[in-house]
Design an enzyme around this catalytic site. Structure first.
Site, PDB file in Angstrom:
ATOM      1  N   CYS A   6       0.834  -1.189   0.000  1.00 60.41           N
ATOM      2  CA  CYS A   6       0.000   0.000   0.000  1.00 60.41           C
ATOM      3  C   CYS A   6       0.870   1.240   0.000  1.00 60.41           C
ATOM      4  O   CYS A   6       2.089   1.178  -0.026  1.00 60.41           O
ATOM      5  CB  CYS A   6      -0.904   0.015   1.238  1.00 60.41           C
ATOM      6  SG  CYS A   6      -1.831  -1.516   1.490  1.00 60.41           S
TER       7      CYS A   6
ATOM      8  N   ASP B  34      -3.464  -8.816   8.739  1.00 61.61           N
ATOM      9  CA  ASP B  34      -2.277  -8.540   9.540  1.00 61.61           C
ATOM     10  C   ASP B  34      -2.304  -7.126  10.110  1.00 61.61           C
ATOM     11  O   ASP B  34      -1.632  -6.841  11.102  1.00 61.61           O
ATOM     12  CB  ASP B  34      -1.001  -8.783   8.740  1.00 61.61           C
ATOM     13  CG  ASP B  34      -0.994  -8.125   7.370  1.00 61.61           C
ATOM     14  OD1 ASP B  34      -2.032  -7.567   6.963  1.00 61.61           O
ATOM     15  OD2 ASP B  34       0.048  -8.192   6.683  1.00 61.61           O
TER      16      ASP B  34
END
Length: 662
Positions: free
Chosen positions: A2, A98
């Site tokens: 990201c 996560d």
């Protein structure tokens, strides 16, 4: 994978429009979705490349009480095991992501959580309970994280261009950062090539209180005292190394909710990771390779050999010199750094092939050369250390002939000269003895700088590295010191950044690196030097560990570093239209970094030779000039236009207004 960004503003609420502009600058890192959070002190932004828990992993993410918020770039590969530990301790997790593990691990263990993570990350945690903003980066610096201060405000982002979305951030070069880049191949964290813009060093977290950022190191490469390495025999070490690499590779291949492919370079490292996937999983493997139209750089024979052996679905891209030149401005835009080679350009074209083939994730072999001593510089260092201890050695010329068998213009062609070159600065008490020849050769680039660019720069770029070297390094084996230096300079600043993360994420592709697994690196760091390099055989232990899975032709082939055509890319088929503008005397003078007359002489040589047959130094000079001029054009002198808002589905968590759009 990201893009992350944010603003810490202690006395005034962050500007929502600013964080949206920052997110827009990172759209290529996360085209699947985006979101932002804001309260009266902090704004966090996130652009998402959805890979794990595609439905439930949206960010920024908070705990159930909305007191701890995180924006996160990367993967925590042991998040399943950590989630089980957290549940055993009474923590409630609502997703499989996560990201939520990070939130709960922070609440359970505080800053100790970073030592428990096995992964690759850049993240920001805003703890509203304490008023602390924490920025953290993984051990080796796989994922980038930059920050800058404007008055009392602190801005952070995955890429510098997002920080430059704030018009109040000064845009200028940092002479010290430039000097380091043109000596060490990259600035040494926390430096960058931009004045006032810093990067979080690998293995480090920053705690931001008010307007001050306090640096804390939670990890660094360590090695045993000289002579104190593990003394198990080679066979036992090879078996354990294999088990750890297989486990690390499977972790990176299997923990994904989208398909994962693999790079095949033609060398040993990518062959090992691809072979581990096919031998230890039931998946059909798709592999991707980079080839060159110029046979000097092409490794297609070995790529096909490995693909055929593993029966993979294989795709390749064949890159020409002109394609390198055409894409180079985009390369610099994404790299945000001085480049001394064109090698990142073909990597951008390779990641484009991956994305066009429907893949978001690839496993690669990066990191093996650093943790398992595969580079030529380590073999050079072994020779030089022997010479330093035996000044009367008479076989220097013959020893040099063993170096660089892959190189067309090998030092073996002038062995006496090479012996003199490598025989300089032979001081066994010098912690950087291994790197003196490279740094000395590269620093020749700084002779092109203007007086203004050199003002205040003492030229001691190496001092920045040695200042961060652990005190115990004096007791390490010379090979260990050389490995540490490589992990502190070339690996995070160039291999994983300019040539790695940036070229992958330019096309929204995540790279995963099994050789940089925490357990693999810890084991490798404890190995005896003579098992890593046996005689002049680099990565000896790795070859033994996987001799049954990798063809003998690849095991036995001389180490050939990845390279691409440099000056020839820009001149052999006529200069691309953008080059004359970027390198005109007026543009060079405006940038203020290089002496225009020196640049013009270099360009005249390139035009005359069409960029062919040039020395290593002149190739680096040319690429350095081109990249610096493009950096000035793209980032300092106006810069590229950035969209005003993200072009993705957006979740808004704005605590400054009564609205909430989940």
């Amino acid at each position: 994978m990201c893009g992350i960004c944010g603003v810490r503003s202690p006395s005034a609420a962050p500007d929502a429009a600013l964080v949206q502009r920052m997110m827009a600058a990172l759209h290529h890192r996360g085209p699947d979705a985006c979101g932002w959070f804001r309260d009266d002190q902090v704004a966090l932004g996130h652009t998402r490349l959805a890979i794990v828990d595609v439905e439930g992993g949206a960010q920024p993410m908070s705990d159930e009480d909305e007191q701890v918020w995180v924006t996160f770039n990367g993967e925590i590969f042991n998040h399943v095991e950590l989630a089980a530990q957290l549940r055993d301790r009474g923590r409630r997790l609502r997703t499989r992501s996560d990201t939520e593990v990070i939130v709960q691990a922070w609440k359970e263990w505080g800053t100790e959580c970073f030592e428990r993570f096995n992964g690759q990350w850049a993240l920001a945690i805003w703890d509203r309970r304490t008023g602390e903003l924490v920025l953290s980066r993984d051990r080796f610096g796989v994922r980038p994280l930059f920050y800058a201060s404007v008055g009392e405000r602190l801005l952070f982002a995955s890429e510098v261009k997002a920080i430059f979305a704030d018009p109040q951030v000064r845009r200028a070069f940092d002479p010290t950062g430039l000097d380091q880049a043109m000596t060490l191949w990259s600035p040494v964290a926390p430096r960058t090539v931009f004045d006032g813009v810093r990067q979080v060093p690998p293995g480090t977290y920053l705690v931001v209180r008010g307007g001050a950022a306090h640096e804390h190191r939670y990890w660094e490469p360590t090695f045993p005292e000289h002579g104190q390495a593990s003394r198990q025999d080679v066979r036992a070490h090879a078996q354990e190394l294999r088990e750890r690499i297989v486990r690390a590779t499977r972790l990176r291949f299997e923990r994904s909710d989208v398909p994962v492919g693999a790079y095949l370079s033609g060398g040993l490292d990518s062959a090992v990771t691809a072979a581990a996937i096919t031998a230890y999983t039931d998946a059909e493997l798709h592999t991707f390779s980079l080839r060159f139209a110029d046979v000097e750089f092409d490794e297609g024979r070995y790529q096909r050999m490995m693909s055929d052996r593993l029966a993979t679905t294989h795709r390749e891209v064949v890159v020409t010199e002109r394609e390198i030149a055409d894409v180079f401005p985009d390369v610099v835009w994404h790299a945000e750094n001085v480049l001394l080679r064109t090698a990142p350009a073909p990597m951008l074209l390779l990641s484009r092939l991956v994305r066009e083939s429907g893949y978001k994730v690839v496993v690669t072999g990066e990191g093996s050369d650093e943790v398992l001593a595969g580079y030529d510089i380590f073999r050079e260092a072994r020779l030089r250390e022997q010479w330093a201890r035996d000044p009367d050695a008479v076989d220097r010329v013959r020893a040099v002939e063993q170096l660089y068998p892959w190189m067309r213009r090998s030092p073996a062609l002038a062995p006496a000269f090479a012996a003199r070159f490598f025989g300089k600065d032979l001081d066994v008490n010098d912690l950087a003895m291994s790197h003196r020849p490279r740094w000395g050769a590269t620093s020749a680039l700084t002779s092109m700088l203007t007086a203004e660019a050199r003002f205040g720069v003492d030229g001691a770029a190496d001092a920045a590295v040695l200042a961060r070297m652990p005190a115990q390094a004096a007791g390490w084996d010379p090979l260990s010191r050389a490995q540490w230096l490589e992990m502190a300079t070339l690996l995070p600043g160039y291999i994983l950044a300019s040539q790695g993360d940036r070229m992958l994420m330019a096309n929204s592709v995540e790279g995963r690196f099994p050789f940089l697994d925490a357990d693999v690196a810890a084991f490798a760091g404890a190995l005896p030097a003579d098992q890593l390099i046996r005689g002049m055989d680099e990565k000896h232990l790795l070859k033994r560990a996987f001799a049954d899975l990798v063809p003998p032709q690849i095991i036995a082939r001389p180490k050939q570093p990845y390279r691409a055509p440099d000056a020839a890319s820009f001149f052999s088929h006529g200069a691309p239209p953008w080059l004359e503008e970027a390198l005109s005397p007026e543009a060079v003078k405006a940038a203020g970094v290089f002496q225009p007359v020196v640049v013009e002489r270099l360009l005249a040589k390139c035009r005359k030779t069409l960029g062919r047959g040039m020395s290593n130094t002149d190739n680096m000079r040319l690429v350095a000039v081109v990249s610096v001029q493009l950096l000035h054009q793209l980032f300092i002198d106006g810069g590229r236009h950035l969209p005003a808002a993200p072009a993705s589905p957006m979740a808004v968590f704005d605590r400054m207004t009564p609205t909430k759009e989940p």
